[in-house]
Enzyme design. Sequence first.
Site, PDB file in Angstrom:
ATOM      1  N   LYS A  12      46.178  38.994  32.958  1.00  0.00           N
ATOM      2  CA  LYS A  12      45.282  38.836  34.113  1.00  0.00           C
ATOM      3  C   LYS A  12      44.960  40.191  34.738  1.00  0.00           C
ATOM      4  CE  LYS A  12      46.653  34.064  35.111  1.00  0.00           C
ATOM      5  NZ  LYS A  12      47.449  33.120  35.896  1.00  0.00           N
ATOM      6  N   GLN A  72      51.714  33.599  40.758  1.00  0.00           N
ATOM      7  CA  GLN A  72      51.855  32.863  39.502  1.00  0.00           C
ATOM      8  C   GLN A  72      52.856  31.713  39.652  1.00  0.00           C
ATOM      9  OE1 GLN A  72      50.020  33.242  36.820  1.00  0.00           O
ATOM     10  NE2 GLN A  72      51.141  31.992  35.360  1.00  0.00           N
ATOM     11  N   ASP A  96      43.030  31.293  43.371  1.00  0.00           N
ATOM     12  CA  ASP A  96      43.480  30.138  42.591  1.00  0.00           C
ATOM     13  C   ASP A  96      42.797  28.854  43.067  1.00  0.00           C
ATOM     14  OD1 ASP A  96      45.283  30.378  40.459  1.00  0.00           O
ATOM     15  OD2 ASP A  96      46.919  30.926  41.820  1.00  0.00           O
TER      16      ASP A  96
END
Length: 296
Positions: free
Chosen positions: A54, A98, A121
């Site tokens: 990422k 995460q 997100d």
Amino acid sequence: MAGAIIDGKASAARLRERVGAEAKAFEAAHGVRPGLKVIIVGDNPASRAYVRTKARMAEEAGLAGELIELPDTTTTEELLGHVERLNADPLTHGILVQLPLPKRIDEALVLDAVHPDKDVDGFHPLNVGRLFSAQKGLPEDLLVPCTPYGCLYMLKETLGADGLKGANAVIVGRSNIVGKPMAALLLSADCTVTVAHSRTKDLPSVCRGADILVAAVGRPRMVQGDWVKEGAVVIDVGINRVEGADGKGRIVGDVDFGPAAERAGAITPVPGGVGPMTVACLLRNTLVAARNLAGG
Ligand code: GUN
């Protein structure tokens, strides 16, 4: 007849290129690169590999990507401290924590602490609410969970936006990360949506009714070939590590790919399907967040 294989890598490369060009224009206008901070707690090797990708992809697309690696012993309070610091940092436009987090950490508290404008997100309750209450298609400035957004992007590329209208879409899995937001996105694209799960009665026949079948259960090859309607578009979100006959580990999806591909009109492979799209959508969200924070 075997169906077409949807090339997630190529779709993701196209989206990353577009985001890269727009990030350059943002930097020219505002003097800063859209900044993404990725936090990982603990040393799960698979999660560490994902977050490194990422951050690297962000840099490659001309964004400022930074990885913050915290030890497994990190407390909820310490993690909240990092989130608060990044919430207040003007060079941070997107924050991703995460998942999964170590069990000790209060995940809901942490996700709720991410400023909704920096929530790349799309997991903050405010962004979830915005997604589910969108009335006329999806607003351009909405931060949408990356994996389902990537699935929708590939479905639109495969079927055309009109190809989704009125289609029967079945999602297998009701997670907050994929299943539930996927349902909202497919509704916004005018699909008729069913969310199936572990308690669904006669799951195979529910799946056989699907023009669009999205598998997101995290169980290797659970969706069998004869669950797939002839000509359906199959999106496989699963990333499962299994041991092959040779004793070596390999990654397989939630769909039994070979037999399913025989019946599907089009299908995503694992790896090389949804995975690369998820990262590309994260970069898209970082750009959107930067624009929103800069006032549009
Ligand atoms: N773990 C697996 N998928 C995701 C995702 O989309 N976002 C975060 N934050 N963690 C994940």
